[in-house]
Design an enzyme around this catalytic site. Structure first.
Site, PDB file in Angstrom:
ATOM      1  N   ASP A   1      33.116  50.752 141.420  1.00 30.19           N
ATOM      2  CA  ASP A   1      33.702  50.786 140.083  1.00 30.19           C
ATOM      3  C   ASP A   1      33.800  52.205 139.515  1.00 30.19           C
ATOM      4  OD1 ASP A   1      34.237  48.082 139.736  1.00 30.19           O
ATOM      5  OD2 ASP A   1      32.246  47.637 138.930  1.00 30.19           O
TER       6      ASP A   1
ATOM      7  N   ARG B   1      32.308  40.726 131.903  1.00 34.93           N
ATOM      8  CA  ARG B   1      31.550  41.772 132.578  1.00 34.93           C
ATOM      9  C   ARG B   1      30.884  42.722 131.589  1.00 34.93           C
ATOM     10  NH1 ARG B   1      34.621  45.910 136.554  1.00 34.93           N
ATOM     11  NH2 ARG B   1      35.457  46.615 134.545  1.00 34.93           N
TER      12      ARG B   1
ATOM     13  N   HIS C   1      33.031  46.492 146.435  1.00 33.07           N
ATOM     14  CA  HIS C   1      33.340  45.066 146.355  1.00 33.07           C
ATOM     15  C   HIS C   1      34.845  44.850 146.340  1.00 33.07           C
ATOM     16  CE1 HIS C   1      33.055  46.397 142.136  1.00 33.07           C
ATOM     17  NE2 HIS C   1      33.885  45.412 141.822  1.00 33.07           N
TER      18      HIS C   1
ATOM     19  N   HIS D   1      36.516  48.741 146.441  1.00 35.53           N
ATOM     20  CA  HIS D   1      36.248  49.830 145.515  1.00 35.53           C
ATOM     21  C   HIS D   1      34.803  49.804 145.037  1.00 35.53           C
ATOM     22  CE1 HIS D   1      37.047  46.388 142.905  1.00 35.53           C
ATOM     23  NE2 HIS D   1      36.481  47.038 141.899  1.00 35.53           N
TER      24      HIS D   1
END
Length: 297
Positions: free
Chosen positions: A96, A270, A255, A94
């Site tokens: 993000d 994150r 990723h 995907h």
């Protein structure tokens, strides 16, 4: 630390940057070096950043851009846990949050708790994937648009994710909140990177169908281009260590967080950087908030 240097990890993607201690007080030339390396190499890795806490993580992020909401479940937060025990396994390819009209420009991820084995992450270069398409496929991709939405969190869970959603109340609540309402955007399959000018493929698990095509043809096209993005030679795989930090350009990568660490805990933190609205090669911008069921035919 001084004298930063970038060491290439793969031919098409990935460099490790040594000689920099991350934080909000970095010199302007170090920030410029990180930014330039990131734009060229798409993902950059740092070792031994043990002093970075949530506050310093966010301060460093602000040196690279405006901080965005890190997750649908908490839109006010600028730093969030990616916790394997609470829905934090992103074991699918995907880019993000592409179901948003403005996907993040990038993300900064740091390791907090790692399993004894497994738990690597793979990134793919979507600009290189486009550049390596045969000319006929490039022309086709240039003309296509795709509808992205958040239904993957309901329909495409792996068996492991589905078991967790069924057996663990916190995880079930996590996925239920993610899919409480449909969030969708229509993006060009090829968008122009706003800083490098490269053409990049914009797909991944949240791309649910190609606009104007029936289901069978749409699935075939999605599979065709997705397979080109994830060719092994266009990827880099990172074996995390304590103190690691990774930054990726979300506009030029996909990723996949490999879920191969059994029932061990994997905890990351994150920060994301606010992005703009993607534009096609003709300058047409992505859209959302409309009835995408009939979009483009």
């Amino acid at each position: 630390m001084g004298n930063p240097r970038a060491i290439r990890i793969g031919e098409h993607i990935g460099s490790r940057i040594d000689g920099i201690r991350l934080g909000g007080d970095l010199a302007d030339e170090d920030i410029a070096f990180i930014r330039a390396t990131l734009l060229e190499r798409k993902v950059v890795f740092f070792r031994d950043q043990h002093d970075l806490d949530d506050a310093a993580h966010q301060e460093f992020g602000r040196r690279l851009g405006d901080l965005g909401a890190v997750h649908l479940n908490d839109p006010s937060a600028h730093v969030a846990a990616i916790d394997s025990e609470h829905g934090g396994k992103a074991n699918w390819w995907h880019t993000d949050i592409t179901f948003s009209e403005r996907p993040p420009a990038g993300a900064i991820l740091r390791a907090v708790q790692l399993p004894d084995f497994g738990g690597t992450t793979i990134w793919a270069n979507t600009a290189a994937a486009y550049a390596q398409l045969p000319a006929e496929l490039r022309r086709l991709a240039d003309a296509l648009w795709a509808v992205h939405d958040n239904s993957a969190f309901r329909d495409d869970l792996s068996p492991e994710q589905a078991r967790a959603a069924r057996d663990h109340p916190d995880t079930a609540a996590f996925y239920a909140k993610l899919t409480a309402q449909t969030i969708a955007a229509e993006h060009p399959v090829v968008h122009v990177h706003p800083e490098t000018g490269e053409r990049c493929l914009l797909l991944g698990v949240y791309a649910r169908r190609i606009s104007g095509y029936d289901r069978e043809d749409s699935d075939a096209l999605l599979h065709l281009f997705q397979r080109r993005i994830t060719r092994p030679e266009l990827t880099v795989r990172w074996d995390w260590q304590p103190g690691d930090v990774v930054i990726w350009d979300n506009r030029a990568t996909q990723h996949y967080a490999v879920s191969d660490y059994a029932e061990q805990k994997r905890l990351m933190r994150r920060v994301v950087l606010t992005g703009g609205v993607p534009e096609s090669i003709t300058g047409e911008r992505s859209r959302s908030g409309v009835d995408l069921a009939a979009a483009r035919g």
